[in-house]
Design an enzyme around this catalytic site. Structure first.
Site, PDB file in Angstrom:
ATOM      1  N   ARG A 180       0.798  -1.229   0.000  1.00  0.00           N
ATOM      2  CA  ARG A 180       0.000   0.000   0.000  1.00  0.00           C
ATOM      3  C   ARG A 180       0.829   1.277   0.000  1.00  0.00           C
ATOM      4  O   ARG A 180       0.325   2.333  -0.343  1.00  0.00           O
ATOM      5  CB  ARG A 180      -0.939  -0.007   1.215  1.00  0.00           C
ATOM      6  CG  ARG A 180      -1.888  -1.180   1.169  1.00  0.00           C
ATOM      7  CD  ARG A 180      -2.682  -1.290   2.449  1.00  0.00           C
ATOM      8  NE  ARG A 180      -3.723  -0.303   2.527  1.00  0.00           N
ATOM      9  CZ  ARG A 180      -4.333   0.037   3.662  1.00  0.00           C
ATOM     10  NH1 ARG A 180      -3.979  -0.525   4.790  1.00  0.00           N
ATOM     11  NH2 ARG A 180      -5.284   0.941   3.666  1.00  0.00           N
ATOM     12  N   GLN A 229      -1.527   3.082  -5.116  1.00  0.00           N
ATOM     13  CA  GLN A 229      -2.644   3.710  -4.394  1.00  0.00           C
ATOM     14  C   GLN A 229      -3.968   3.626  -5.156  1.00  0.00           C
ATOM     15  O   GLN A 229      -5.023   3.471  -4.558  1.00  0.00           O
ATOM     16  CB  GLN A 229      -2.289   5.151  -4.036  1.00  0.00           C
ATOM     17  CG  GLN A 229      -1.395   5.159  -2.807  1.00  0.00           C
ATOM     18  CD  GLN A 229      -0.837   6.523  -2.452  1.00  0.00           C
ATOM     19  OE1 GLN A 229      -1.350   7.547  -2.885  1.00  0.00           O
ATOM     20  NE2 GLN A 229       0.229   6.527  -1.693  1.00  0.00           N
ATOM     21  N   ASP A 269      -5.698   0.394  -4.439  1.00  0.00           N
ATOM     22  CA  ASP A 269      -5.804   0.039  -3.021  1.00  0.00           C
ATOM     23  C   ASP A 269      -7.258  -0.120  -2.559  1.00  0.00           C
ATOM     24  O   ASP A 269      -7.907   0.810  -2.086  1.00  0.00           O
ATOM     25  CB  ASP A 269      -5.078   1.093  -2.177  1.00  0.00           C
ATOM     26  CG  ASP A 269      -4.961   0.682  -0.713  1.00  0.00           C
ATOM     27  OD1 ASP A 269      -5.552  -0.345  -0.339  1.00  0.00           O
ATOM     28  OD2 ASP A 269      -4.296   1.398   0.046  1.00  0.00           O
ATOM     29  N   SER A 319      -8.002   0.651   1.182  1.00  0.00           N
ATOM     30  CA  SER A 319      -8.275   2.058   1.495  1.00  0.00           C
ATOM     31  C   SER A 319      -9.631   2.493   0.951  1.00  0.00           C
ATOM     32  O   SER A 319     -10.394   3.159   1.650  1.00  0.00           O
ATOM     33  CB  SER A 319      -7.187   2.968   0.906  1.00  0.00           C
ATOM     34  OG  SER A 319      -6.017   2.878   1.677  1.00  0.00           O
ATOM     35  N   TYR A 369       1.705   1.664  10.155  1.00  0.00           N
ATOM     36  CA  TYR A 369       0.697   0.987  10.971  1.00  0.00           C
ATOM     37  C   TYR A 369       1.045   1.084  12.461  1.00  0.00           C
ATOM     38  O   TYR A 369       2.151   1.461  12.817  1.00  0.00           O
ATOM     39  CB  TYR A 369       0.612  -0.490  10.594  1.00  0.00           C
ATOM     40  CG  TYR A 369       0.028  -0.731   9.225  1.00  0.00           C
ATOM     41  CD1 TYR A 369      -1.345  -0.713   9.035  1.00  0.00           C
ATOM     42  CD2 TYR A 369       0.843  -0.968   8.134  1.00  0.00           C
ATOM     43  CE1 TYR A 369      -1.893  -0.935   7.785  1.00  0.00           C
ATOM     44  CE2 TYR A 369       0.305  -1.185   6.871  1.00  0.00           C
ATOM     45  CZ  TYR A 369      -1.066  -1.173   6.705  1.00  0.00           C
ATOM     46  OH  TYR A 369      -1.600  -1.385   5.474  1.00  0.00           O
TER      47      TYR A 369
HETATM   48  P1  NAD Z   1      -5.478   0.002  10.206  1.00  0.00           P
HETATM   49  O1  NAD Z   1      -6.776  -0.388   9.602  1.00  0.00           O
HETATM   50  O2  NAD Z   1      -4.411  -1.007  10.327  1.00  0.00           O
HETATM   51  O3  NAD Z   1      -5.783   0.558  11.682  1.00  0.00           O
HETATM   52  C1  NAD Z   1      -6.718   1.582  11.910  1.00  0.00           C
HETATM   53  C2  NAD Z   1      -6.182   2.517  12.948  1.00  0.00           C
HETATM   54  O4  NAD Z   1      -6.165   1.897  14.222  1.00  0.00           O
HETATM   55  C3  NAD Z   1      -4.746   2.980  12.692  1.00  0.00           C
HETATM   56  O5  NAD Z   1      -4.728   4.389  12.635  1.00  0.00           O
HETATM   57  C4  NAD Z   1      -3.976   2.438  13.889  1.00  0.00           C
HETATM   58  O6  NAD Z   1      -2.918   3.297  14.285  1.00  0.00           O
HETATM   59  C5  NAD Z   1      -5.067   2.379  14.947  1.00  0.00           C
HETATM   60  N1  NAD Z   1      -4.780   1.521  16.091  1.00  0.00           N
HETATM   61  C6  NAD Z   1      -4.211   0.293  16.119  1.00  0.00           C
HETATM   62  N2  NAD Z   1      -4.118  -0.150  17.394  1.00  0.00           N
HETATM   63  C7  NAD Z   1      -4.634   0.800  18.189  1.00  0.00           C
HETATM   64  C8  NAD Z   1      -4.830   0.917  19.577  1.00  0.00           C
HETATM   65  N3  NAD Z   1      -4.468  -0.034  20.423  1.00  0.00           N
HETATM   66  N4  NAD Z   1      -5.403   2.041  20.027  1.00  0.00           N
HETATM   67  C9  NAD Z   1      -5.783   3.021  19.202  1.00  0.00           C
HETATM   68  N5  NAD Z   1      -5.630   2.982  17.875  1.00  0.00           N
HETATM   69  C10 NAD Z   1      -5.061   1.880  17.373  1.00  0.00           C
HETATM   70  O7  NAD Z   1      -4.864   1.272   9.500  1.00  0.00           O
HETATM   71  P2  NAD Z   1      -5.172   1.928   8.086  1.00  0.00           P
HETATM   72  O8  NAD Z   1      -6.419   2.724   8.186  1.00  0.00           O
HETATM   73  O9  NAD Z   1      -5.127   0.890   7.043  1.00  0.00           O
HETATM   74  O10 NAD Z   1      -3.964   2.930   7.934  1.00  0.00           O
HETATM   75  C11 NAD Z   1      -2.872   2.965   8.830  1.00  0.00           C
HETATM   76  C12 NAD Z   1      -1.861   3.962   8.342  1.00  0.00           C
HETATM   77  O11 NAD Z   1      -1.367   3.606   7.058  1.00  0.00           O
HETATM   78  C13 NAD Z   1      -2.390   5.366   8.233  1.00  0.00           C
HETATM   79  O12 NAD Z   1      -1.349   6.241   8.611  1.00  0.00           O
HETATM   80  C14 NAD Z   1      -2.656   5.519   6.773  1.00  0.00           C
HETATM   81  O13 NAD Z   1      -2.611   6.875   6.355  1.00  0.00           O
HETATM   82  C15 NAD Z   1      -1.507   4.725   6.211  1.00  0.00           C
HETATM   83  N6  NAD Z   1      -1.803   4.288   4.861  1.00  0.00           N
HETATM   84  C16 NAD Z   1      -0.948   4.689   3.906  1.00  0.00           C
HETATM   85  C17 NAD Z   1      -1.199   4.320   2.616  1.00  0.00           C
HETATM   86  C18 NAD Z   1      -0.291   4.773   1.552  1.00  0.00           C
HETATM   87  O14 NAD Z   1       0.798   5.250   1.821  1.00  0.00           O
HETATM   88  N7  NAD Z   1      -0.695   4.629   0.328  1.00  0.00           N
HETATM   89  C19 NAD Z   1      -2.277   3.538   2.279  1.00  0.00           C
HETATM   90  C20 NAD Z   1      -3.115   3.116   3.287  1.00  0.00           C
HETATM   91  C21 NAD Z   1      -2.866   3.507   4.584  1.00  0.00           C
END
Ligand code: NAD
Length: 407
Positions: free
Chosen positions: A122, A128, A131, A134, A227
Site C-alpha cells: 500500500r 494507491q 488500493d 483504502s 501501521y
Molecule cells: P489500520 O486499519 O491497520 O488501523 C486503523 C487505525 O487503528 C490505525 O490508525 C492504527 O494506528 C489504529 N490503532 C491500532 N491499534 C490501536 C490501539 N491499540 N489504540 C488506538 N488505535 C489503534 O490502519 P489503516 O487505516 O489501514 O492505515 C494505517 C496507516 O497507514 C495510516 O497512517 C494511513 O494513512 C496509512 N496508509 C498509507 C497508505 C499509503 O501510503 N498509500 C495507504 C493506506 C494507509
C-alpha cells in the site's frame, strides 16, 4: 484485444460487485470483451440492462467462468467455482489469501494466476489507485458515522429552536487511520462535536486538519509501514484505563483500531460498556469472528446492553453502501488490469515491485513473499534488500492479515 474480462455474482450476504457499468464502458472502449453474470449488480442497483448498455454481455455463471481470461470478484468464490478455474486464467479479488493460504496452493496447482488485494504493497504510490483496502475502509468509515447517527436517539448537530436548544452529540473515534478519518469527517459534517484518538502520534495532524480534537494517548505505538504495533499487556491495561474516562464523556464511540496480522485490540472492555450512559452508541468497525474493539460486539449484529447502550458490530459497512463501494472497487480493479496487460495480451511481470507482492500465484508457483511465509516456503532474497528494511520488517508487518476484507 483478445482479453475477455468477467465478473461473478457474489454470495447472498455481499451487496457489492467487482465491475460497475461505468468501468465496463471504459474497458469496452479500450477493446476488452466483458461478460457479466446475470444479476451480478442487482444489490448495488446496477441492472443487467445497464451492463448491456455499457457494452457487456450478460451471461450465466458457467459462461462467465469458462469464457473469461480475467475474472474479477469481491470475495473469494466458493470451492466449486474455484475448482472450475483453468490454467492461465486470472482471478482478482479479496481472496483471503493469508487467512486461507491452502486455497492459494490449490489455485497454484491449477496454474491459475491469483491476485489478492490484501497483499497489495500500500505504501508504493503507484499502488494507491489499486488500493481496495483504502477505498473500502473509506466507505466503511463514512457509513459507520451514518449508522451511529441513525441509531442515536438525539440530534447530531446543535439545534436552537423555539422549543429549546439541543446540545450537539459528542462523538469519539478510536483509531484514526483511513476509516477513522472518514468517520470523523462525516460526523463533523453532521454537526457533532468530534474527537479522535490513536496510538500513532502522527495521526494528530490529520485529525486536527478535519477540525476535530485529538486526544493524545499516553501509549505511543507507531509500528512499521505507517501501521500501529501491538500493545503489551501493561500498555493495553493503561490504555483501557485512560480511554474509560474519554468514553464516559461521549455519546457515540466509533472504533476502527486494527493491528496487521493480529486480533483487533480491545479498547472498550466490559467495565467501560457497563459504565456507559443509556443511549450510548458503540459502532465497532473492527468487529469480527476473532473479536473486536468493543467487548461483546458481534459481527453484523446490534446488541442492546442491560444498561441501555447499543453495540453495533459494523463488519459489513462497505457492503451496506454497495453502489459507492462497488464503483470505487471497480476502478481499483481497472487499474490492476491495466498493469497486467501489455500489447493486448496478459503480461504478469512478477518482478514488478507491485505485482511481486499482489500476485499470490502464477504459473504454478506461490509468488508473494508474505504468502510464502504463511505456507512455510523459502523466500527468495531481494537484490536491493537493505539491513534497515530487514530490521523494520517486524513480525507484525511481515505478516499482515486479510483483516480488512469485509471493511
Ligand atoms: P489500520 O486499519 O491497520 O488501523 C486503523 C487505525 O487503528 C490505525 O490508525 C492504527 O494506528 C489504529 N490503532 C491500532 N491499534 C490501536 C490501539 N491499540 N489504540 C488506538 N488505535 C489503534 O490502519 P489503516 O487505516 O489501514 O492505515 C494505517 C496507516 O497507514 C495510516 O497512517 C494511513 O494513512 C496509512 N496508509 C498509507 C497508505 C499509503 O501510503 N498509500 C495507504 C493506506 C494507509
Amino acid at each position: 484485444m483478445s482479453i475477455v474480462l468477467s465478473t461473478l455474482k457474489e454470495a447472498d450476504h455481499e451487496n457489492r460487485v467487482a465491475l460497475s457499468p461505468a468501468v465496463v464502458s471504459r474497458m469496452v472502449k479500450d477493446g476488452y470483451q466483458v461478460l457479466v453474470e446475470k444479476s451480478s449488480g442487482e444489490a448495488a442497483y446496477f441492472s443487467d440492462q445497464a451492463y448491456t448498455d455499457a457494452g457487456a454481455k450478460v451471461v450465466d455463471r458457467n459462461t462467465a467462468i469458462s469464457d473469461a481470461n480475467v475474472i474479477a470478484v469481491i470475495d473469494r468464490p466458493d470451492d466449486a467455482t474455484l475448482a472450475k478455474l483453468k490454467s492461465g486464467q486470472v482471478l482478482i479479488g479479496l481472496l483471503s489469501s493469508l487467512i486461507d493460504p491452502d486455497k492459494m496452493e490449490q489455485l497454484a496447482k491449477q496454474k491459475v494466476t491469483a491476485l489478492s488485494f490484501e497483499l497489495l504493497p500500500r505504501t508504493i504510490s503507484r499502488a494507491q489507485s489499486m488500493d481496495v483496502l483504502s477505498s473500502q475502509a473509506s466507505v466503511a468509515g463514512y457509513k459507520a458515522a451514518l449508522v451511529a447517527a441513525d441509531d442515536f436517539t438525539r440530534y447530531m448537530p446543535m439545534m436552537i429552536t423555539a422549543a429549546g436548544t439541543a446540545k450537539p452529540a459528542k462523538v469519539l473515534v478510536l483509531g484514526t487511520g483511513v476509516a477513522g478519518l472518514q468517520a470523523i469527517g462525516t460526523a463533523k459534517r453532521l454537526g457533532a462535536e468530534v474527537s479522535g484518538y490513536d496510538v500513532r502520534p502522527a495521526s494528530k495532524g490529520e485529525v486536527e486538519s478535519l477540525g476535530a480534537k485529538f486526544l493524545t494517548s499516553s501509549v505511543s505505538a507507531a509500528g512499521a509501514g505507517g501501521y500501529a504495533r501491538q500493545l503489551s499487556a501493561e500498555e493495553q491495561q493503561k490504555q483501557q484505563e485512560e480511554l474509560a474516562g474519554f468514553i464516559k464523556q461521549n455519546d457515540i464511540i466509533i472504533t476502527t483500531a486494527q493491528v496487521p496480522g493480529r486480533k483487533p485490540p480491545l479498547l472498550v472492555p466490559e467495565t467501560s460498556v457497563k459504565e456507559a450512559s443509556a443511549g450510548t452508541i458503540f459502532v465497532d468497525l473492527a468487529a469480527s469472528d476473532l473479536g473486536g474493539n468493543v467487548a461483546g460486539s458481534k459481527p453484523s449484529e446490534t446488541i442492546t446492553t442491560d444498561n441501555g447502550a447499543r453495540i453495533i458490530g459494523a463488519q459489513d459497512m462497505a457492503s451496506q453502501l454497495p453502489t459507492a463501494s462497488s464503483e470505487m472497487y471497480a476502478k481499483n480493479v481497472q487499474t490492476v488490469i491495466k498493469s497486467i496487460v501489455k500489447d493486448d495480451a496478459l503480461n504478469i511481470d512478477t518482478d514488478d515491485d507491485v505485482l511481486s507482492e499482489l500476485v499470490a500465484t502464477h504459473d504454478g508457483e506461490i509468488i508473494s513473499d508474505r504468502l510464502r511465509k504463511a505456507l512455510n516456503l523459502p523466500v527468495k532474497p531481494k537484490a536491493d534488500e537493505s539491513t534497515d528494511t530487514k530490521e523494520d520488517s517486524s513480525d507484525d508487518t511481515k505478516d499482515q492479515s486479510d483483516k480488512k476484507e469485509g471493511a
